[in-house]
Design a protein around this motif. Structure first.
Motif, mmCIF file in Angstrom:
data_model
loop_
_atom_site.group_PDB
_atom_site.id
_atom_site.type_symbol
_atom_site.label_atom_id
_atom_site.label_comp_id
_atom_site.label_asym_id
_atom_site.label_seq_id
_atom_site.Cartn_x
_atom_site.Cartn_y
_atom_site.Cartn_z
ATOM 1 N N LYS A 286 -93.754 9.654 16.141
ATOM 2 C CA LYS A 286 -92.388 9.312 15.727
ATOM 3 C C LYS A 286 -92.146 9.605 14.253
ATOM 4 N N GLN A 287 -93.209 9.578 13.450
ATOM 5 C CA GLN A 287 -93.071 9.795 12.011
ATOM 6 C C GLN A 287 -93.076 11.264 11.628
ATOM 7 N N ALA B 266 -91.105 10.971 3.197
ATOM 8 C CA ALA B 266 -92.352 10.328 3.619
ATOM 9 C C ALA B 266 -92.987 9.568 2.463
ATOM 10 N N ASN C 76 -88.069 12.933 8.768
ATOM 11 C CA ASN C 76 -88.900 12.061 7.935
ATOM 12 C C ASN C 76 -89.699 12.811 6.875
ATOM 13 N N CYS C 77 -89.824 14.100 7.028
ATOM 14 C CA CYS C 77 -90.721 14.890 6.197
ATOM 15 C C CYS C 77 -90.405 14.777 4.703
ATOM 16 N N THR D 218 -97.049 6.219 17.133
ATOM 17 C CA THR D 218 -96.325 5.926 15.883
ATOM 18 C C THR D 218 -96.282 7.163 15.007
ATOM 19 N N LEU D 219 -97.410 7.861 14.916
ATOM 20 C CA LEU D 219 -97.465 9.084 14.123
ATOM 21 C C LEU D 219 -96.526 10.141 14.691
ATOM 22 N N LEU E 293 -98.279 9.316 4.214
ATOM 23 C CA LEU E 293 -97.798 10.248 5.233
ATOM 24 C C LEU E 293 -97.577 11.628 4.622
#
Length: 154
Positions: free
Chosen positions: A123-124, A133, A129-130, A120-121, A137
């Motif tokens: 993918k994040q 977030a 996503n940065c 999951t991490l 995150l």
């Protein structure tokens, strides 16, 4: 007469005020959001369409939960560094989880959970996503941007 009675008894005044403070009922609300997540709070949801139920506090332990650390959005360079550092360390993260399983530190269920969390991490932690977030995150990404060994961030 009452004024003279209270003036001579500061302990009695304190005791009386303490009892009054105990009478103030604490309220905890429970509701389910549109994504199916259950929430508990001392305030009802802001969205009036969501029905919240007041909870009975007789058998409930209420604790103060820490809020996520709010950090500034990462710059493009910081985002790139965080993604690069995590990508370079991904296999080390996976090996560390496998080592914990082999040593009996974690069981099969915990192993599966940790691998799922790692995936999951993975993918994040992306450039996409940065910049959007959530605070948790975002804090992790800041750590990953600063540390070539991202295992210190978990």
């Amino acid at each position: 007469m009452i004024k003279r009675w209270f003036a001579g008894s500061p302990i009695l005044v304190f005791f009386t005020l303490s009892l009054l403070a105990l009478q103030a009922p604490a309220k905890i609300y429970k509701w389910v959001d549109e994504d199916g997540n259950t929430h508990y709070s001392d305030k009802p949801p802001k969205d009036k369409r969501i029905k919240a139920s007041q909870q009975n506090l007789d058998n409930m332990n209420v604790i103060q939960m820490p809020r996520p650390v709010k950090t500034q959005t990462l710059s493009s360079n910081q985002c790139q560094k965080a993604v690069d550092n995590f990508t370079q360390n991904y296999s080390n993260h996976k090996k560390a989880i496998e080592k914990e399983l082999a040593q009996g530190v974690i069981d099969d269920m915990q192993f599966a959970d940790r691998l799922t969390q790692l995936e999951t991490l993975k993918k994040q932690v992306t450039l996409k996503n940065c910049h959007k977030a959530d605070p948790e995150l975002n804090t992790l990404l800041h750590c990953m941007a600063k540390n070539p060994n991202t295992q210190v961030c978990s």
